[in-house]
Design an enzyme around this catalytic site. Structure first.
Site, PDB file in Angstrom:
ATOM      1  N   ARG A   1       0.843  -1.195   0.000  1.00 13.26           N
ATOM      2  CA  ARG A   1       0.000   0.000   0.000  1.00 13.26           C
ATOM      3  C   ARG A   1       0.879   1.245   0.000  1.00 13.26           C
ATOM      4  NH1 ARG A   1      -2.414   0.298   6.211  1.00 13.26           N
ATOM      5  NH2 ARG A   1      -0.395   0.182   7.278  1.00 13.26           N
TER       6      ARG A   1
ATOM      7  N   TYR B   1      10.581   7.941  15.893  1.00 15.06           N
ATOM      8  CA  TYR B   1      10.495   7.826  14.433  1.00 15.06           C
ATOM      9  C   TYR B   1      11.609   8.627  13.754  1.00 15.06           C
ATOM     10  CZ  TYR B   1       8.274   8.034   9.784  1.00 15.06           C
ATOM     11  OH  TYR B   1       8.006   7.951   8.442  1.00 15.06           O
TER      12      TYR B   1
END
Length: 245
Positions: A23, A153
């Site tokens: 995706r 992150y």
């Protein structure tokens, strides 16, 4: 779009391996390589594999070394030794530092940074035998300017830059390149989960004034997969948000 043109840097179909290719950016990248005639394997974890695509879908969690090895074995059996690796699989678990647990931090590092290490180490085996290879690591503009609530992150994505440049020193003489793409705000499931306020704030810092389309990130990946003298580079695809940082 660049995906409609024929590849001019080699007529032989390559064996391409894209992690997190079911995706978003990963799927756009996988489709791009398939469009130009390459044999493409994509990994997926919890979601369904891409349906109706001319792609070899392999279930693989990049945090598990045994699953990584098995996915590569299946891709190699079907397509031959991997020539192009795109380490795209990743995930985020955003929290302010004072609320972030050690598990919040280490799990994001394990997926985004150590996961890239696992797949790169496995891919390089075949690349060394072939004396040729292209590795593209998917980072983020968060690696370059940071983001509140994303210390885990941003640290993982910044680590990919040092990793790529170290591999450039190690593997460069063997014609194995390693480069980084750093997308900004892109039209994916992750960006759609933002609040309207968050989205508008990010867009206000983006000279292009809009989100990137995943195909625009695929443009950069496709270029790096064919560029033999670009090494250890970080290519931002961010609409100017980072202005070269």
């Amino acid at each position: 779009m660049a995906g409609t043109r024929e590849r001019s840097y080699g007529a032989t179909a390559r064996s391409v391996f894209v992690t997190g290719g079911n995706r978003g950016i990963g799927l756009a990248v996988a489709r791009r390589f398939a469009t130009v005639g390459d044999r493409v394997a994509v990994t997926y974890r919890g979601d369904r594999p891409p349906a109706g695509e001319n792609l070899l879908a392999l279930r693989c969690d990049v945090t598990d070394g045994q699953q990584v090895d098995q996915a590569f074995k299946e891709a190699e059996a079907a397509h031959g030794p991997v020539t192009v690796l795109v380490a795209n699989a990743g995930g985020a678990h955003d929290r302010l530092l004072v609320r972030m647990s050690e598990e919040d931090f280490t799990s994001v590092i394990d997926t985004n940074l150590t996961g890239a290490f696992r797949v790169a180490r496995r891919a390089v085996r075949g690349m060394l035998v072939q004396g040729h290879g292209r590795i593209v690591l998917m980072s983020s503009t968060a690696a370059l300017h940071g983001a509140a609530g994303q210390s885990n992150y941003a640290a993982a994505k910044a680590g990919l830059i040092g990793f790529a440049r170290s591999l450039t020193h190690e593997l460069g003489p063997r014609d194995i390149t390693c480069n980084v793409v750093a997308p900004g705000l892109t039209d994916t499931d992750m960006s759609r989960s933002l609040t309207e306020e968050q989205r508008q704030h990010l867009l206000s810092r983006t000279p292009a004034g809009r989100l990137a389309h995943p195909d625009e990130v695929a443009d950069a990946v496709e270029f790096l997969a064919g560029a033999g003298y670009v090494r250890g580079a970080v290519i931002p695809v961010d609409g100017g948000a980072g202005l070269g940082h």
